[in-house]
Design an enzyme around this catalytic site. Structure first.
Site, mmCIF file in Angstrom:
data_model
loop_
_atom_site.group_PDB
_atom_site.id
_atom_site.type_symbol
_atom_site.label_atom_id
_atom_site.label_comp_id
_atom_site.label_asym_id
_atom_site.label_seq_id
_atom_site.Cartn_x
_atom_site.Cartn_y
_atom_site.Cartn_z
ATOM 1 N N CYS A 1 8.060 66.607 35.454
ATOM 2 C CA CYS A 1 6.788 67.302 35.657
ATOM 3 C C CYS A 1 6.963 68.554 36.500
ATOM 4 C CB CYS A 1 5.734 66.373 36.233
ATOM 5 S SG CYS A 1 6.163 65.578 37.771
ATOM 6 N N VAL B 1 5.195 71.985 35.575
ATOM 7 C CA VAL B 1 4.191 72.643 36.420
ATOM 8 C C VAL B 1 4.550 74.112 36.642
ATOM 9 C CG1 VAL B 1 3.124 72.686 38.724
ATOM 10 C CG2 VAL B 1 3.438 70.511 37.547
#
Lengths: 490, 512
Positions: free
Chosen positions: B153, B157
């Site tokens: 992630c 991001v």
């Protein structure tokens, strides 16, 4: 230098060179600094028996090499905070981090799960795309309210940040302050995003700082303070380690007022600054807070080692020396009391283990702390290394291991496999990711993070289990069955 | 002193010795600031009440004990099923340590994957250098035939663009220009591991098929989906399709990589779908998904390529297997051989023999959406009632499908479907509306302990029992395995309930 030592050093150098030759240049240059052989000590040096801090450590892992390291979140949630049983630890961010670390560290704790013990839970804010876009502070606030309603006996909440939190600019500190006011319980924001630092190690440090900033001013429990109050620091109670340590400390007349953080409660964390002495087992993960308590609260600290009878006896004496004669006498009595058990264990297991070679690759303290326990059983350490050590850990390693031992820092999957292949030790002690590759090679293995679902290994009671486990790993008949009889060479 | 060399006591016994019990009681009384026992009991009872259930089910933000993992785990699993393939996960390195540990704990096998080890500087400047250096290192050290890139992630991001990064890495000669580096963006904050599986399959297939000229053949592609029993199930699939004489390609076959022999060699790679076979798979006339919720995006690629598609929900039990075989027969033109008909008869025979112990039994079932669907269906075939069906990663569409299934049988009449709920919700549900048995994975053991409902471990992950995944749950033989596990649980429970000497043992029957 003795001939065999000279040979082993030359052999290691050749092996390291071969391993490094597989790397592209840039990575080769970097990795070369992490592989070495324990060297001779300088003249006049008495504290160490070999020089191990020649390897570079605590620097970024090389991309793409299969480092065995974890991250700052693992160091904070997984190691330092996770074991505190009466707090709810929220894995703040997407679902994965909390999922993979759910109930995996075996930090044993008493209590009623779901009522006053939350160690084997996975609490998460389960971030969705909208939380990334709009921020997760509101969701965090609401989560804390829901915890407060559903778990009234939880004494507080910690917020264990996953990678996105620091990247999207959430203000978890503001949420913590607000919710503390709202619900009147300890709320601890921890900035342990996985991308911070180079390994678990910075996560330990960040977690220690959060203890300092958000916990230590609390009230603790009401108990009668004495001159014999100590804390166990940096024992995470894997398989009950802190308990088989505590029993010895109590037997020599000390009161363990805080257990950090295995089987700990918030009150025990808060009790700590009132103690007379901090006893630190895992130096790497909790030296920071000991230094703080020394400066701020005047609590001195000392390291100890409860692996194997030699170190246990030495540590008990060193600890007792900080107290009066009554404690010192009791320490001698305790050592004498357990000596028959030690003798029995050695009589039973030493003949089966003597001369066996061990390679270790573990985390915080074990690559050095367990060495003497193996020596007690007559075993030898052929190689050792750390996932996330700093220079001071390697320096301390020299207190335990002999000159000529292979040293590998932040070893890669490739390196470890090649070293094991060439050195063919009788036992490897490392983690779950290393277990099955090593066993496939026909080499006995013990997980030395989780005690391979056994333990405790600390203390005299633990040493018996340690000896049993090393024996059952090495002397199981399965290792002789790897070759099909029709494939065996004549 | 409780310990002795003669009889070494480890944690399971040691801490129940009087010395330790006294020590722990003292610790609790003096230093823990613990809640008095009566209050603990009071709260414990309350957590099992309807009042607590209502509050618990009203949760809006907090998730407790969810039965789902994140996307990259599924991506790593999918990639592992291809010949000589190394997973390269772009982002923070701790994630990769987690996926590897998780898979090893379930399969009791090595699980190899590498990370691009991004840290704070990469968070600021992006992870291009990590990709460039990382691919070169992976290629040199582990000599893969393919590197499958997915993301944590962190990389998602900050918005790292895998396609562009891989092109740039190839320009910088990290890997040869023609080396296969398929990729998939696998954000952990979207969906779950089943979506990661889907995205990686899509990434791999798209990579091999993008410039292919398709010449349709009679071959059938089969995508197994994320499955903890893949080792047993894929081998069973091979056996069944072999007996039928079907021409097929399994896309992502992990059965050998997660079941390597102990013979002195560590095989980082073993088995898997051959890369040439993936390329040729574009020519198949149809792609069959064994798990719809693991393959939605992948099947779109297949359809775009001009293939027909068929979907199943983890076919298990009699009707699930019937439908699968009939579909394979229809697609391949090959008859279902008598040998399989006989196997079917044997499964039905076993069910008939044991039906009195299964009829009317109630179950709570949780797991991935496809698994829960099929498991509920099989339970109903035995006369059981799947009273609670829960998938944390199941959505509205799944719920509707489940409700239609349950409505199709009188045994589903009392069933409730819980989409998006977690295992702490399930605790409340089962505390207030208990079932005879619970079907799920190892995490269910906490529910078993808290509520006294026996757990049957039939889905990923299974950490605390060994080797079950080596036996199939698919096909009629697999059905037999599942049936026996359920039956053993029923009969063990009956023995336990009637097993107290002189008290309950009047019906401690020898023959049941």
């Amino acid at each position: 230098m003795a001939k065999d030592l000279e040979d082993s050093v030359a052999e290691h150098e050749k092996m390291i060179e071969e391993v490094l030759s597989a790397y592209p240049k840039k990575a080769q240059k970097k990795r070369a600094k992490h592989l070495s052989t324990a060297g001779a000590v300088e003249e006049g040096e008495t504290e160490i028996v070999s020089k191990c801090d020649t390897v570079k450590s605590n620097v970024k892992s090389v991309p793409g090499v299969m480092t065995i390291r974890g991250c700052a979140y693992a160091g904070s949630k997984g190691v330092v905070w996770g074991p505190i049983k009466d707090l709810v630890h929220i894995s703040h961010g997407p679902v994965g981090c909390g999922h993979y670390s759910w109930s995996q560290r075996r930090n044993y704790a008493t209590g009623t799960t779901g009522v006053d013990n939350f160690v084997t839970f996975q609490f998460t804010t389960d971030f969705q795309e909208k939380d990334i876009v709009f921020g997760g502070d509101k969701k965090l606030e609401k989560s804390i309210d829901e915890i407060n309603e559903l778990f009234p006996l939880a004494n507080g909440v910690t917020v264990q940040s996953e990678c996105p939190i620091g990247l999207i600019g959430d203000d978890i500190e503001a949420v913590a302050r607000k919710k503390k006011k709202d619900i009147g319980k300890t709320i601890v924001p921890v900035r342990c995003e996985g991308f911070r630092g180079v390994s678990q190690s910075l996560g330990h440090h960040i977690a220690n700082d959060a203890v300092r900033d958000w916990v230590l001013e609390g009230e603790g429990s009401e108990y009668e303070a004495t001159d014999y109050d100590v804390n166990i620091i940096g024992d995470y109670n894997i398989g009950g380690d802190a308990w088989s340590s505590r029993i010895l400390l109590e037997e020599i007349g000390l009161n363990v007022v805080g257990s950090w953080s295995g089987d700990a409660t918030l009150a025990e964390m808060e009790n700590a600054p009132k103690a007379k002495l901090n006893l630190i087992h895992c130096y790497r993960s909790m030296n920071y807070i000991c230094r703080h308590m020394e400066e701020k609260h005047g609590v001195p600290w000392m390291e100890y080692n409860f692996f194997g009878p030699s170190q246990i006896a030495a540590s008990l004496r060193a600890i007792a020396a900080k107290f009066d004669k009554s404690v010192q006498d009791k320490a001698e009595a305790v050592i004498a009391k357990y000596q028959p058990l030690v003798d029995e264990v050695l009589a039973k297991y030493k003949p089966r283990l003597e001369g066996k070679k061990v390679m270790l690759y573990v985390g915080g303290l074990r690559p050095r702390h367990v060495v003497t326990a193996y020596h007690d059983l007559g075993m030898e350490i052929a190689g050792t290394g750390y996932e996330f050590a700093h220079g001071d850990d390697y320096k301390r390693t020299g207190e335990y291991i002999k000159e000529g031992t292979l040293i590998y820092d932040d070893v890669t999957g490739y390196e470890l496999e090649k070293f094991i292949e060439q050195m063919r030790p009788d036992l490897v002690g490392s983690g779950i990711k290393e277990k099955y590759p090593v066993q496939k090679m026909g080499i006995p293995f013990r997980q030395m993070h989780s005690w391979d679902y056994s333990g405790p290994y600390h203390g005299y009671d633990g040493f018996a289990i340690f000896a049993r486990d090393m024996d059952l790993a090495i002397n199981n008949p399965v290792w002789a069955m790897f070759d099909a009889p029709w494939k065996k060479s004549a | 002193m409780p310990q002795s060399a003669d009889k070494v006591l480890d944690h399971s016994k040691l801490f129940h010795e009087p010395e330790y019990k006294e020590m722990l009681e003292n610790k609790r009384a003096k230093y823990e600031n613990a809640t008095p026992a009566p209050q603990v009991t009071e709260i414990l009872d309350w957590t099992k009440s309807w009042d607590y259930r209502e509050k618990n089910l009203a949760r809006e933000a907090l998730v407790i004990n969810p039965a789902k993992a994140c996307q990259p785990l599924g991506a790593v699993f999918a990639a592992a099923g291809y010949e000589g393939t190394m997973s390269f996960v772009h982002g923070s390195q701790g994630c990769v340590a987690y996926y590897r540990s998780h898979l090893s704990r379930h399969f009791k096998e090595p699980a190899s994957a590498v990370s691009s080890s991004m840290t704070e500087d990469a968070a600021v400047f992006g992870g291009l250098v990590n990709m460039v250096d990382g691919l070169a290192n992976t290629y040199a050290l582990y000599q893969p035939k393919m590197i499958a890139v997915s993301t944590t992630c962190m990389a998602e991001v900050i918005g790292d663009d895998l396609n562009s990064f891989i092109i740039q890495a190839k320009e910088k000669e990290s890997v040869p220009a023609d080396f296969d580096v398929p990729f998939a963006h696998t954000p952990a904050f979207v969906g779950s591991h089943v979506d990661g599986y889907d995205n990686m399959q899509k990434g791999i297939i798209s990579h091999f098929w993008k410039d292919a000229e398709r010449k349709e053949t009679d071959s059938i592609n089969i995508i197994p989906g994320f499955d903890g029993f893949a080792v047993g199930n894929i081998r069973e699939l091979n056996r069944i399709l072999g007996e039928m004489g079907v021409t097929y390609t399994i896309l992502s076959d992990v059965s050998d990589v997660y079941d390597t022999p102990s013979d002195g060699d560590f095989r980082m790679y073993d088995g898997g779908t051959k890369l040439d076979d993936v390329k040729a798979a574009v020519n198949a006339k149809v792609t069959v998904s064994m798990q719809e919720y693991c393959t939605k995006r992948t099947l779109e690629v297949c359809e775009k390529a001009g293939q027909a598609t068929e979907v199943f929900h983890y076919p298990m039990g009699v009707q699930g297997t019937d439908e699968f075989l009939m579909k394979m027969s229809e697609l391949s033109g090959k008859a279902i051989p008598d040998s399989l008909t006989k196997e079917r008869g044997r499964l039905v025979d076993a069910m008939a023999d044991s039906q009195s112990y299964l009829h009317g039994k109630t179950y709570a079932i949780y797991g991935d959406p496809d698994f829960v669907y099929s498991m509920a269906r099989f339970v109903m075939e035995t006369g059981g009632e799947p009273t609670h069906c829960l998938a944390t990663n199941g959505g509205k569409e799944w719920k509707a499908k489940m409700e239609a299934l349950l409505a199709s049988s009188p045994f589903g009449a009392k069933a409730q479907v819980w989409a998006g709920k977690d295992l702490w919700h399930l605790r409340s549900i089962l505390a207030t509306e208990p079932t005879d048995m619970l079907i799920g994975n190892s995490y269910g053991k906490y529910l078993e302990r808290d509520l006294g409902i026996p757990l049957i471990r039939l889905t990923f992950p299974i950490f605390d029992r060994h080797h079950h995944h080596r036996f199939p749950t698919w096909g009629y033989q697999g059905g037999l395995n599942v049936l026996v596990k359920i039956l053993d649980t029923v009969l063990d429970k009956l023995d336990a309930e009637t097993g107290t000497l002189g008290e309950t043992d009047i019906s401690f029957d020898l023959t049941r």
